[in-house]
Write a protein that holds these residues in place. Structure first.
Motif, PDB file in Angstrom:
ATOM      1  N   ARG A 295       0.813  -1.039   0.093  1.00 67.68           N
ATOM      2  CA  ARG A 295       0.090   0.067   0.001  1.00 67.68           C
ATOM      3  C   ARG A 295       0.739   1.064  -0.031  1.00 67.68           C
ATOM      4  NH1 ARG A 295      -5.483  -0.622   3.036  1.00 67.68           N
ATOM      5  NH2 ARG A 295      -5.151   1.579   2.967  1.00 67.68           N
ATOM      6  N   SER A 296       0.776   2.068  -0.904  1.00 68.23           N
ATOM      7  CA  SER A 296       1.708   3.024  -1.255  1.00 68.23           C
ATOM      8  C   SER A 296       1.632   4.147   0.112  1.00 68.23           C
ATOM      9  CB  SER A 296       1.702   3.881  -2.636  1.00 68.23           C
ATOM     10  OG  SER A 296       0.390   3.990  -2.974  1.00 68.23           O
ATOM     11  N   GLU A 297       0.518   4.335   0.561  1.00 65.40           N
ATOM     12  CA  GLU A 297       0.364   5.464   1.573  1.00 65.40           C
ATOM     13  C   GLU A 297       0.816   4.739   2.689  1.00 65.40           C
ATOM     14  OE1 GLU A 297      -2.160   3.208   1.014  1.00 65.40           O
ATOM     15  OE2 GLU A 297      -3.500   2.876   2.523  1.00 65.40           O
ATOM     16  N   LEU A 298       1.557   3.474   2.879  1.00 67.13           N
ATOM     17  CA  LEU A 298       2.361   3.205   4.009  1.00 67.13           C
ATOM     18  C   LEU A 298       3.931   3.511   3.702  1.00 67.13           C
ATOM     19  CD1 LEU A 298       0.588  -0.110   5.054  1.00 67.13           C
ATOM     20  CD2 LEU A 298       0.353   2.274   6.195  1.00 67.13           C
ATOM     21  N   VAL A 299       4.177   3.933   2.468  1.00 71.24           N
ATOM     22  CA  VAL A 299       5.535   4.049   2.245  1.00 71.24           C
ATOM     23  C   VAL A 299       5.940   5.493   2.439  1.00 71.24           C
ATOM     24  CG1 VAL A 299       7.098   4.188   0.357  1.00 71.24           C
ATOM     25  CG2 VAL A 299       5.476   2.259   0.296  1.00 71.24           C
ATOM     26  N   ASP A 300       6.755   5.779   3.422  1.00 73.71           N
ATOM     27  CA  ASP A 300       7.067   7.050   3.842  1.00 73.71           C
ATOM     28  C   ASP A 300       8.572   7.684   3.489  1.00 73.71           C
ATOM     29  OD1 ASP A 300       8.395   5.892   5.787  1.00 73.71           O
ATOM     30  OD2 ASP A 300       7.456   6.526   7.496  1.00 73.71           O
ATOM     31  N   GLY A 301       9.209   6.702   3.013  1.00 67.64           N
ATOM     32  CA  GLY A 301      10.706   7.202   2.851  1.00 67.64           C
ATOM     33  C   GLY A 301      11.568   6.783   3.930  1.00 67.64           C
ATOM     34  N   ILE A 302      11.096   6.490   5.106  1.00 64.73           N
ATOM     35  CA  ILE A 302      11.662   6.609   6.493  1.00 64.73           C
ATOM     36  C   ILE A 302      11.830   5.250   6.852  1.00 64.73           C
ATOM     37  CG2 ILE A 302      11.742   7.446   8.784  1.00 64.73           C
ATOM     38  CD1 ILE A 302       9.855   9.803   7.983  1.00 64.73           C
ATOM     39  N   ILE A 303      10.716   4.605   7.110  1.00 70.17           N
ATOM     40  CA  ILE A 303      10.693   3.227   7.641  1.00 70.17           C
ATOM     41  C   ILE A 303      11.407   2.376   6.534  1.00 70.17           C
ATOM     42  CG2 ILE A 303       9.042   3.954   9.446  1.00 70.17           C
ATOM     43  CD1 ILE A 303       7.172   1.860   7.356  1.00 70.17           C
ATOM     44  N   ASP A 304      11.769   1.151   7.318  1.00 70.61           N
ATOM     45  CA  ASP A 304      12.116   0.095   6.081  1.00 70.61           C
ATOM     46  C   ASP A 304      11.055  -0.744   5.563  1.00 70.61           C
ATOM     47  OD1 ASP A 304      15.134   0.494   6.242  1.00 70.61           O
ATOM     48  OD2 ASP A 304      15.408  -0.460   7.989  1.00 70.61           O
ATOM     49  N   ILE A 305      11.027  -1.036   4.473  1.00 69.24           N
ATOM     50  CA  ILE A 305      10.047  -2.108   4.065  1.00 69.24           C
ATOM     51  C   ILE A 305      10.765  -3.009   3.149  1.00 69.24           C
ATOM     52  CG2 ILE A 305       8.074  -1.844   2.138  1.00 69.24           C
ATOM     53  CD1 ILE A 305       7.406   0.858   2.989  1.00 69.24           C
ATOM     54  N   LEU A 306      10.252  -4.161   3.643  1.00 68.46           N
ATOM     55  CA  LEU A 306      10.772  -5.602   3.295  1.00 68.46           C
ATOM     56  C   LEU A 306       9.835  -6.273   2.253  1.00 68.46           C
ATOM     57  CD1 LEU A 306      13.188  -7.825   3.288  1.00 68.46           C
ATOM     58  CD2 LEU A 306      11.846  -8.761   5.001  1.00 68.46           C
ATOM     59  N   ILE A 307       9.937  -6.527   1.281  1.00 71.99           N
ATOM     60  CA  ILE A 307       9.118  -7.192   0.117  1.00 71.99           C
ATOM     61  C   ILE A 307       8.775  -8.780   0.441  1.00 71.99           C
ATOM     62  CG2 ILE A 307       8.297  -7.655  -2.254  1.00 71.99           C
ATOM     63  CD1 ILE A 307       8.502  -4.473  -1.454  1.00 71.99           C
ATOM     64  N   THR A 308       7.392  -9.070   0.438  1.00 72.45           N
ATOM     65  CA  THR A 308       7.137 -10.476   0.841  1.00 72.45           C
ATOM     66  C   THR A 308       6.672 -11.273  -0.446  1.00 72.45           C
ATOM     67  OG1 THR A 308       5.116  -9.831   1.891  1.00 72.45           O
ATOM     68  CG2 THR A 308       6.794 -10.142   3.390  1.00 72.45           C
ATOM     69  N   LEU A 339       5.534  -2.820  -7.959  1.00 77.87           N
ATOM     70  CA  LEU A 339       5.428  -4.158  -7.465  1.00 77.87           C
ATOM     71  C   LEU A 339       4.128  -4.842  -7.287  1.00 77.87           C
ATOM     72  CD1 LEU A 339       8.303  -3.370  -5.113  1.00 77.87           C
ATOM     73  CD2 LEU A 339       8.500  -5.300  -6.763  1.00 77.87           C
ATOM     74  N   GLN A 340       3.038  -3.998  -7.453  1.00 85.84           N
ATOM     75  CA  GLN A 340       1.700  -4.391  -6.974  1.00 85.84           C
ATOM     76  C   GLN A 340       1.061  -5.251  -8.118  1.00 85.84           C
ATOM     77  OE1 GLN A 340      -1.162  -1.587  -5.280  1.00 85.84           O
ATOM     78  NE2 GLN A 340       0.837  -0.532  -4.347  1.00 85.84           N
ATOM     79  N   PRO A 341       0.203  -6.493  -7.774  1.00 86.16           N
ATOM     80  CA  PRO A 341      -0.107  -6.938  -6.396  1.00 86.16           C
ATOM     81  C   PRO A 341       0.956  -7.489  -5.710  1.00 86.16           C
ATOM     82  CG  PRO A 341      -1.370  -8.469  -7.772  1.00 86.16           C
ATOM     83  CD  PRO A 341      -0.697  -7.291  -8.573  1.00 86.16           C
ATOM     84  N   GLY A 342       1.129  -7.122  -4.443  1.00 86.20           N
ATOM     85  CA  GLY A 342       2.215  -7.703  -3.605  1.00 86.20           C
ATOM     86  C   GLY A 342       2.140  -7.450  -2.309  1.00 86.20           C
ATOM     87  N   GLY A 343       2.879  -7.927  -1.378  1.00 83.96           N
ATOM     88  CA  GLY A 343       2.966  -7.796   0.124  1.00 83.96           C
ATOM     89  C   GLY A 343       4.203  -7.322   0.560  1.00 83.96           C
ATOM     90  N   ALA A 344       4.490  -6.645   1.956  1.00 88.80           N
ATOM     91  CA  ALA A 344       5.537  -6.393   2.419  1.00 88.80           C
ATOM     92  C   ALA A 344       5.422  -6.354   3.809  1.00 88.80           C
ATOM     93  CB  ALA A 344       5.897  -5.167   1.970  1.00 88.80           C
ATOM     94  N   CYS A 345       6.646  -6.238   4.867  1.00 87.52           N
ATOM     95  CA  CYS A 345       6.807  -6.104   5.981  1.00 87.52           C
ATOM     96  C   CYS A 345       7.137  -4.715   6.266  1.00 87.52           C
ATOM     97  CB  CYS A 345       8.005  -7.067   6.595  1.00 87.52           C
ATOM     98  SG  CYS A 345       7.528  -8.785   6.501  1.00 87.52           S
ATOM     99  N   TYR A 346       6.610  -3.735   6.911  1.00 87.65           N
ATOM    100  CA  TYR A 346       6.733  -2.501   7.080  1.00 87.65           C
ATOM    101  C   TYR A 346       7.188  -2.518   8.468  1.00 87.65           C
ATOM    102  CZ  TYR A 346       3.242  -2.213   3.366  1.00 87.65           C
ATOM    103  OH  TYR A 346       2.592  -2.391   2.255  1.00 87.65           O
ATOM    104  N   PHE A 347       8.398  -1.664   8.936  1.00 88.44           N
ATOM    105  CA  PHE A 347       8.915  -1.615  10.298  1.00 88.44           C
ATOM    106  C   PHE A 347       8.441  -0.313  10.722  1.00 88.44           C
ATOM    107  CE2 PHE A 347      11.833  -5.281  10.292  1.00 88.44           C
ATOM    108  CZ  PHE A 347      11.731  -5.587   9.164  1.00 88.44           C
TER     109      PHE A 347
END
Ligand code: ZN
Ligand code: CU
Length: 499
Positions: A295-308, A339-347
């Motif tokens: 979900r792009s609104e969870l992408v803030d450029g600060i937190i690490d995001i790992l593609i699952t 990358l969508q559809p897809g999933g990720a871990c959001y730190f």
């Protein structure tokens, strides 16, 4: 013979162990005798009396763990040995969380987030009764209790689930929900965070929650927003449950995003105040990363995001979004979209918040594991041993008795699973034998599919389901229908007290 009737299994005596009974009470030394699917005696020096004896000396004997927050609806059918859960000591999974349940819905191509359950084409159960029959036929290794997903009801009844439902559509949702409850569902879940549920207001949700409340079920919710609007979102959940007169469970409680770190002080005080007027429970997984669809609104450029996982770019699985954006020469938001559809871990969480929520007396443990992800969040394999080993033993966050209570007795009580979650005569023999000194999660963000250390033996409905180093688990789980007796009903301010 139907699975789990236990009539063909001999008596079993777990001898010389230390019992942590799931109520939160202090541990005690006792033997545990099992006949068929039930525990028949707990006490000192029980005679073998023809029973097969298992030496539990130096080990903890506890109720099997209840994973109150899962998305295992489909995997219990497609991979019934359920090793990721059984190997942690989990004996019951509650499916259908976050508004997403596999039933009741027949649909060839569901929209996100319903595709979390193993693909967009997996929805083939028109009723909850059909799903119950499928679970019984699959004979999973763990017990299954089911929530009905609000998004599932919307997709089943609306051409366009992204707008408010008409009265006719709401009436149809109510009919589907009533059928599901009659078939044994334990309640309703919503995920107004997700697009398929977001257009619903409190009135629509409370209409459904009211049906659940009247039937003695629970209402669980992935609230609208867990970031700057977390308090408003909690208020919406409180209002819905109050209006529907249903006990509430707040799913995977967190304060997400750096701007909100530390705010669980505020949210837990807010929940505490509300609990004076209505019954509220929480669930939580023991990690600072969340995981869901991209979900792009969870992408803030600060937190690490790992593609699952990623359908268009499976080769990017297990990589960080930042490194993918760098390689593609684009922004992280743009990379997320490609990358969508897809999933990720959001730190997206901070450690002190996670610990505060874990410690909160009304918090139960739920993995929120995503069993169909290519490179899943380690919570799928590691949640329960991580709470017992890392948080209870190593960090001393709470006594082992409290840790066990949060994954057994408290959970059974909040979700009204009769005769589960306790070691006592008369309870179902869902039992885990583990080593308090060595229990540990071994799954990591790098290598997420790994069995826990320290789990020796798991029984489900009185039958051996898992032994460390044994390959093929037993398959004695069953569908757990909602408790119909008028027995224990939760009231405001009511949680089982920790020691
Ligand atoms: Zn959720
Ligand atoms: Cu979830």
């Amino acid at each position: 013979m139907p699975p789990g009737t236990g009539a063909d299994s001999p008596a079993l005596l777990l001898r010389g162990g230390t019992v942590i009974d799931g109520t939160g009470a202090p541990r005690f030394s006792a033997d545990v005798r099992i006949e068929g699917e039930r525990i028949v005696a707990v006490g000192a020096n029980l005679a073998a009396n023809g029973a097969a004896v298992v030496d539990a000396g130096g080990r903890i004997v506890a109720p099997g763990f209840i994973d109150v927050h899962t998305h295992d609806d489909q995997v219990v059918l497609s991979a019934p040995p359920m090793l990721p859960k059984l190997s942690q000591g989990v004996t019951t999974v509650i499916v259908g969380n976050c508004g997403i349940s596999l039933a009741p819905l027949v649909h060839p191509d569901v929209p996100p987030p319903l595709n979390l359950l193993g693909g967009a084409d997996k929805y083939v159960h028109p009723t909850m009764a059909a799903y119950v029959a499928a679970v019984d036929a699959a004979r999973p290794a763990v017990n299954v209790a089911a929530l009905v997903g609000h998004s599932t009801l919307r997709v089943a009844t609306m051409e366009d689930p992204y707008r408010p439902a008409t009265p006719a559509e709401q009436a149809r949702m109510c009919d589907l929900l009533r059928e599901a409850l009659a078939a044994g569902a334990i309640g309703l879940s919503s995920g107004v965070f997700y697009a398929t549920g977001a257009a619903a207001d409190v009135d629509e949700l409370a209409l459904l929650a009211g049906i659940v409340g009247a039937a003695g079920g629970v209402y669980t919710t992935h609230i609208r927003q867990e970031m700057d609007k977390v308090l408003d979102s909690l208020d919406e959940a409180f209002a819905t449950a109050r209006q529907g007169n249903a006990p509430l469970v707040i799913s995977h409680h967190k304060c997400a995003g750096p701007a909100n770190w530390g705010r669980t002080v505020q949210t837990l005080a807010h929940i505490d105040a509300a609990r004076r007027d209505q019954p509220i429970g929480l669930d939580c997984y023991p990690y600072i990363a969340g995981s869901t669809v991209l979900r792009s609104e969870l992408v803030d450029g600060i937190i690490d995001i790992l593609i699952t996982w990623s359908t268009p770019h499976p080769e990017m699985t297990a990589r960080s979004l930042a490194s993918i954006a760098h390689e593609w020469g684009c922004s992280q938001v743009e990379a997320c979209e490609r990358l969508q559809p897809g999933g990720a871990c959001y730190f997206q969480m901070r450690e002190d918040d996670v610990q505060r929520v874990l410690q909160y007396p009304a918090t139960m443990i739920g993995s929120d594991g995503l069993p169909h992800d290519q490179h899943p969040h380690p919570r799928l394999w590691g949640t329960f041993p991580r709470v017992l080993g890392h948080y209870s033993r190593d960090l001393g966050l709470f006594p082992l008795e409290t840790a066990v209570h949060k994954m057994t007795g408290l959970s059974a009580r909040q979700f009204r699973l009769a005769d589960r979650g306790e070691i006592r005569a008369g309870a179902y023999a869902d039992v885990v034998v583990f080593d308090a000194a060595t229990i540990r999660d071994t799954a990591t963000f790098e290598l997420p599919k790994a069995r826990a250390a320290g789990i020796d033996l798991v029984l489900v409905n009185g039958e051996v389901a898992y032994r460390r180093d044994a390959d093929e688990p037993g398959r004695s789980g069953r569908f757990l229908a909602r408790e119909r007796s008028s027995g224990r009903v939760l009231k405001a301010g009511d949680v089982a007290a920790p020691p």
